[in-house]
Write an enzyme that holds these catalytic residues in place. Structure first.
Site, mmCIF file in Angstrom:
data_model
loop_
_atom_site.group_PDB
_atom_site.id
_atom_site.type_symbol
_atom_site.label_atom_id
_atom_site.label_comp_id
_atom_site.label_asym_id
_atom_site.label_seq_id
_atom_site.Cartn_x
_atom_site.Cartn_y
_atom_site.Cartn_z
ATOM 1 C CE1 TYR A 87 -4.025 11.643 6.315
ATOM 2 C CE2 TYR A 87 -6.087 11.682 7.514
ATOM 3 C CZ TYR A 87 -4.748 11.996 7.426
ATOM 4 O OH TYR A 87 -4.137 12.654 8.461
ATOM 5 C CG ASN A 110 -0.411 -0.217 2.528
ATOM 6 O OD1 ASN A 110 0.676 -0.765 2.661
ATOM 7 N ND2 ASN A 110 -1.128 0.205 3.551
ATOM 8 C CB CYS A 130 -8.510 -5.040 -3.509
ATOM 9 S SG CYS A 130 -7.493 -3.542 -3.517
ATOM 10 C CB CYS A 157 -5.203 -1.670 -1.762
ATOM 11 S SG CYS A 157 -6.536 -1.024 -0.739
ATOM 12 C CD GLU A 216 -5.066 -6.354 -1.189
ATOM 13 O OE1 GLU A 216 -4.679 -5.168 -1.128
ATOM 14 O OE2 GLU A 216 -5.625 -6.928 -0.242
ATOM 15 C CB CYS A 242 -10.555 -3.322 0.686
ATOM 16 S SG CYS A 242 -10.126 -2.638 -0.926
ATOM 17 C CD GLU A 264 -1.599 4.636 4.404
ATOM 18 O OE1 GLU A 264 -1.093 5.482 5.183
ATOM 19 O OE2 GLU A 264 -2.260 3.651 4.778
ATOM 20 C CG ASN A 265 -1.946 10.540 -1.294
ATOM 21 O OD1 ASN A 265 -2.755 11.386 -0.940
ATOM 22 N ND2 ASN A 265 -2.259 9.575 -2.143
ATOM 23 C CB ALA A 266 -0.893 14.463 2.680
#
Ligand code: THU
Length: 137
Positions: free
Chosen positions: A49, A43, A90, A54, A56, A87, A45-47
Site C-alpha cells: 500500500y 494515482n 506532493c 499520487c 500529482e 498531500c 497503487e499497488n499491493a
C-alpha cells in the site's frame, strides 16, 4: 475551450484512468506550464500500500519528461464528494517547479470548488533557493 477548462478536463480524464483498487479513491491531477502545455496524472497503487504514487506526482513526471519545468496552474480532483488538496509530499514536489503565484484549483463534483495559491498550502516552504550557498556547493 479556454486553457483552464482544458486543464480541468485533463484532470478529470486522468481520474478516470486511476488505478486505485485498494483505497478506491481515484485521483486525477493536471499541471499547466508557463508555455501553456498541460500534463496529467492519476494515482497508481499497488499491493504494498504505501508504495503507490499520487496523481500529482505522476503529472509532474509527465511534465519533466517533456522537458518542461515551470508550473503555473494545478488542478486536482479526488474520489469523494468533497474537493481535496494535494498531500504534503506532493505540495513539496509541486513547489519545486512552481512559478511565482502558482494556483491550485480544487475541483468538486460541479467544477472548481476553490482556487488557492500553492504558497497558501505550503507556507514558508523549503525550496531550491535554500540550498544556495550550502556547504555542499
Ligand atoms: N492521493 C493522490 O493521488 N493525491 C492526493 O492529493 C491525495 C491522495 C491518492 C493516494 C492514494 O492512492 C489515494 O489517493 C488515497 O490516499
Amino acid at each position: 475551450m479556454d486553457p483552464l477548462t482544458q486543464l480541468f478536463e485533463a484532470a478529470l480524464a486522468a481520474q478516470s484512468a486511476a488505478y486505485a483498487p485498494y483505497s478506491k479513491f481515484p485521483v486525477g491531477a493536471a499541471v499547466m506550464t508557463a508555455s501553456g502545455a498541460i500534463f496529467s496524472g492519476c494515482n497508481v497503487e499497488n499491493a504494498a500500500y504505501p508504495n503507490g504514487i499520487c496523481a500529482e506526482t505522476a503529472a509532474i513526471a509527465a511534465m519533466a519528461i517533456a522537458g518542461e519545468r515551470r508550473i503555473t496552474d494545478i488542478a486536482v480532483v479526488g474520489g469523494g464528494a468533497l474537493a481535496i488538496t494535494p498531500c504534503g509530499a506532493c505540495r513539496q514536489r509541486l513547489m519545486e517547479f512552481a512559478a511565482a503565484g502558482a494556483q491550485v484549483h480544487l475541483l468538486g463534483r460541479s467544477g472548481v470548488h476553490e482556487t488557492v495559491r500553492l504558497t497558501e498550502l505550503l507556507p514558508r516552504a523549503f525550496g531550491p533557493g535554500d540550498l544556495t550557498g550550502s556547504a555542499g556547493e
